[in-house]
Write a protein that holds these residues in place. Structure first.
Motif, PDB file in Angstrom:
ATOM      1  N   LYS A  76       0.888  -1.576   0.143  1.00 54.63           N
ATOM      2  CA  LYS A  76      -0.131   0.118   0.500  1.00 54.63           C
ATOM      3  C   LYS A  76       1.262   1.328   0.245  1.00 54.63           C
ATOM      4  O   LYS A  76       1.795   1.437   1.593  1.00 54.63           O
ATOM      5  CB  LYS A  76      -0.915  -0.050   0.645  1.00 54.63           C
ATOM      6  N   THR A 130      -3.157  -0.026  -3.458  1.00 55.56           N
ATOM      7  CA  THR A 130      -3.057  -0.825  -2.908  1.00 55.56           C
ATOM      8  C   THR A 130      -2.238  -2.008  -4.286  1.00 55.56           C
ATOM      9  O   THR A 130      -3.255  -2.072  -5.435  1.00 55.56           O
ATOM     10  CB  THR A 130      -3.492  -1.767  -2.576  1.00 55.56           C
ATOM     11  N   GLU A 164      -3.467  13.375  -3.443  1.00 54.14           N
ATOM     12  CA  GLU A 164      -2.559  12.509  -3.556  1.00 54.14           C
ATOM     13  C   GLU A 164      -3.839  11.120  -3.282  1.00 54.14           C
ATOM     14  O   GLU A 164      -5.117  11.613  -3.641  1.00 54.14           O
ATOM     15  CB  GLU A 164      -2.677  12.122  -1.517  1.00 54.14           C
ATOM     16  N   LYS A 165      -2.944   9.825  -3.851  1.00 55.79           N
ATOM     17  CA  LYS A 165      -3.724   9.028  -3.970  1.00 55.79           C
ATOM     18  C   LYS A 165      -3.260   7.669  -3.721  1.00 55.79           C
ATOM     19  O   LYS A 165      -1.908   7.248  -3.594  1.00 55.79           O
ATOM     20  CB  LYS A 165      -3.767   8.549  -5.284  1.00 55.79           C
ATOM     21  N   THR A 166      -4.012   6.738  -2.150  1.00 53.64           N
ATOM     22  CA  THR A 166      -3.811   5.518  -1.819  1.00 53.64           C
ATOM     23  C   THR A 166      -4.146   4.647  -2.695  1.00 53.64           C
ATOM     24  O   THR A 166      -5.537   4.686  -2.817  1.00 53.64           O
ATOM     25  CB  THR A 166      -3.531   5.879   0.093  1.00 53.64           C
ATOM     26  N   THR A 186       1.292   5.551  -1.553  1.00 58.13           N
ATOM     27  CA  THR A 186       0.637   6.829  -1.444  1.00 58.13           C
ATOM     28  C   THR A 186       1.384   7.703  -3.049  1.00 58.13           C
ATOM     29  O   THR A 186       2.539   7.958  -2.772  1.00 58.13           O
ATOM     30  CB  THR A 186       0.739   7.800  -0.563  1.00 58.13           C
TER      31      THR A 186
END
Length: 724
Positions: free
Chosen positions: A67, A85, A81-83, A69
């Motif tokens: 995971k 997986t 921002e995008k987090t 960012t």
């Protein structure tokens, strides 16, 4: 045992290989959906960083499972921002980052003056612009005219042409006003006999943008733009209707009332602007003469827009302005003239013009444009024992073709300009008639992400021709280059040729009221010809949540065969006029708070057969300071200050240097705004340093006006927004 170890290593190796993921994304500006080249993308935990390419795309390879960012940043826009997986469900998908403008950042500005409708940051030609947000502020400072708007712009100075009538012209980079053009939507509506009154008869409330091009622009718009041009862009109907009313009152006996309405339907749209401006005669110095004249002015400007289909659109507009302006002896203005109190200056003017614009889009990259304006201007200029009456009928027609490609844009066109001035008795011999036919071509070449060039060539043929060149033919090249050295640092350099056909209308003849001026024989007078160079460096960077911008400009212009007034006759000097100097602009923006400092150094000289003298009424140093605190759609407060250094006067003496201050407070609600503004808070007036005239009150001879005459002026008003 050895075999088991090899097997474990092999399994781990396969796992590591499988765990290498790829991430693709495209970066856009959320406001206009334009892709962003040079945006920075980072995965902090993995210490991976990349930048978007010319199409706005980024790619990360070899991302392990887990995971993480992803952060994307771009100067002037909020970080996103995008987090995610990894592995992703669809590893080949392209993600989107739509970055929003940061608080306090203005919307992207599209420039119309070069005809290609490019973003201001992408144009090799150096152009400055005041967008609608800043014009809204200027309209509260001076709702009735644009004199203050231009006078507060770095590198531009307004110059009074009358001590009692309020008339004024504007100069760019120290050169006489006759070397500048004032355009409306790319069309010359305010030239010739109307020049000194034009700034006073245009309201900022009817404008959505003002564009400044400093330096030679004759290749773009023909003769007269030696020092540069100011292009006033009219407001157009938007998707939401508008109905605004502005009421303003000043402490100097002034009243302004204006209305603006716009609406857009499927195939039609309309805008309507109307205003009435009144000012009572005002004499704060009590010297017996009006610092502000008695003025009545009516303006109405309706436009109809049509949107036939995806390929055809255009608009038609009409402008009608009537003004009666009476300055001079306060007792005469009040109607109590006697044998001692007789002096006055009266200007009665009527302006009527039509504007027509039509655009045919061939496809997404090509279009034809037609522009036409026909203008009629009638003016009676009267003083005791003298009356100068004239009518000016002018026209401008242009046909151009625009082609915008990925790396190359072209503009090619033809235009025709006519100017017919008829002086009425007893000065009938001052009449003249001119016609200009021109052809031009312009190319913008984006050679690389960091480098682009804009070049152009114009050929003009004038009738009747001046004495040189023989056939009134002028060939005018120009070239400008843009260097995007980094995201923060850009530079422009360029230059071009220019010319100005001789005529009677300039600052000196206006100041003399056209009295005793001898007729101008164009065939025996040389055209003024010029070349100019300029270059600038622009640096913009983020300082935490703040933004700092610095722009440094250098300029040089030389005008050969300069036309000067000697013994009431216009003659070509056997030399040249030159102007050189620098402009420095610094701006710091911190959320709702901003600071601005502008500095102009100007060294303008006349070389008359080797005798070099400074140009009068041209201060070498001017400094402006502005600070504002603004909460959007809620509250705004600002203070400003201007310093003007001592300057040479036409009498050979030197005028005083001076500082002025101003302040503005505005409070906004949904349907109305309240504002109060003050100018010249220290009540600085030129009359504090001595009389502004010599001779007697019956026959005054006025000195050069280089400092304010009206002193402290406070205005307050309300904007009513009925359709918000």
């Amino acid at each position: 045992m050895k075999s088991l170890f090899i097997l474990i290593c092999a399994v781990l190796s396969v796992h590591i290989v499988i765990a290498q993921n790829t991430f693709n994304a495209i970066i856009r500006n959320d406001q206009n959906k334009q892709t962003l080249a040079g945006a920075t993308a980072t995965i902090p935990v993995l210490q991976l960083t990349t930048t978007s390419d010319s199409t706005g795309h980024i790619i990360f390879k070899n991302i392990p499972n887990g995971k993480f960012t992803i952060e994307v940043t771009y100067i002037g826009l909020n970080k996103q921002e995008k987090t995610l997986t990894f592995p992703l469900k669809h590893n080949a998908d392209t993600f989107e980052f739509d970055l929003e403008p940061q608080e306090g950042e203005l919307a992207e500005v599209t420039i119309q003056s070069t005809r290609t409708n490019q973003k201001i940051q992408d144009i090799p030609t150096r152009i400055e612009a005041l967008p609608l947000e800043e014009l809204d502020e200027k309209s509260t400072e001076s709702p009735g005219d644009i004199k203050m708007l231009l006078g507060e712009t770095t590198g531009i100075m307004t110059q009074a042409t009358s001590a009692v009538s309020g008339s004024a012209s504007f100069r760019i980079q120290g050169l006489d006003s006759r070397y500048t053009q004032l355009l409306q939507d790319g069309m010359p509506l305010y030239a010739g006999f109307s020049g000194s009154l034009s700034l006073l008869q245009v309201s900022p409330l009817d404008l959505k943008q003002v564009e400044f091009l400093k330096g030679s622009a004759s290749t773009l718009y023909g003769g007269g733009a030696i020092a540069g041009l100011v292009n006033l862009i009219s407001r157009t109907p938007d998707k939401d209707p508008e109905f605004n009313i502005l009421l303003n009152q000043t402490s100097a006996n002034g009243t302004d009332a204006s209305v603006y309405y716009s609406r857009k339907w499927t195939h039609f749209g309309t805008t309507l602007f109307g205003s009435y401006d009144y000012n009572g005669a005002y004499d704060p110095s009590h010297d017996g003469f009006s610092a502000i004249p008695l003025t009545h002015r009516f303006t109405i400007n309706p436009k109809i827009f049509f949107y036939g289909d995806a390929h055809n659109s255009g608009w038609l507009g009409v402008n009608l302005t009537y003004e009666n302006r009476l300055g001079g002896d306060m007792q005469v203005i009040a109607g109590h003239a006697d044998s001692l109190h007789q002096y006055y200056e009266r200007n009665r003017t009527l302006r009527f013009s039509t504007e027509f614009v039509f655009t045919h889009k061939i496809d997404s990259a090509q279009q034809f444009n037609i522009k036409n304006t026909v203008g009629y201007f009638n003016r009676d200029l009267g003083e005791p024992g003298f009356l100068f009456k004239g009518q000016q009928l002018s026209s401008f027609t242009e046909l151009n073709y625009v082609q915008n490609g990925k790396t190359t844009s072209w503009v090619a066109g033809l235009n025709a300009i006519t100017d017919n001035f008829t002086a009425l008795p007893p000065q009938s011999d001052l009449s003249y008639h001119q016609a200009t036919f021109g052809a031009f071509v312009q190319n913008t070449w984006r050679a690389a992400n960091w480098f682009s060039v804009e070049s152009g060539l114009r050929i003009d043929d004038n009738t009747p021709p001046p004495s040189q060149p023989a056939n009134g033919l002028f060939i005018l090249p120009r070239i400008n280059a843009l260097f995007k050295i980094s995201k923060e640092l850009t530079s422009r350099i360029g230059g071009g040729f220019g010319y100005k056909m001789p005529n009677l209308f300039n600052d000196q003849s206006e100041e003399d009221g056209y009295q005793n001026i001898q007729p101008l024989n164009i065939g025996n007078t040389k055209a003024e010809q010029s070349y100019g160079l300029n270059g600038d460096v622009n640096y913009r960077t983020a300082l935490g949540d703040a933004f700092f911008t610095v722009n440094q400009l250098f300029f040089y212009t030389r005008v050969n065969h300069a036309l000067i007034l000697e013994n009431n006759a216009f003659v070509n000097t056997p030399g040249f006029v030159s102007s050189q100097g620098t402009e420095t602009n610094l701006k710091l923006e911190m959320d709702e708070l901003s600071f601005y400092i502008g500095y102009t150094y100007t060294d303008a000289k006349l070389n008359n057969a080797g005798n070099i003298t400074e140009q009068p009424l041209t201060p070498k140093n001017r400094v402006s300071f502005d600070s504002a605190y603004e909460m959007e759609d809620d509250f705004r407060v600002g203070i400003e200050s201007f310093y003007t250094s001592p300057q040479l006067l036409s009498s050979g003496t030197t005028g005083h240097g001076f500082i002025t201050f101003g302040a503005l407070i505005e409070k906004s609600w949904k349907h109305f705004d309240l504002f109060i503004n003050s100018e010249d808070l220290t009540d600085l007036r030129q009359t504090r340093w001595g009389s502004i005239y010599t001779g007697t009150i019956t026959h005054p001879d006025f000195n050069d006006i280089y400092a304010p005459l009206d002193g402290v002026v406070v205005n307050a008003g309300i904007k009513i927004k009925l359709l918000n």
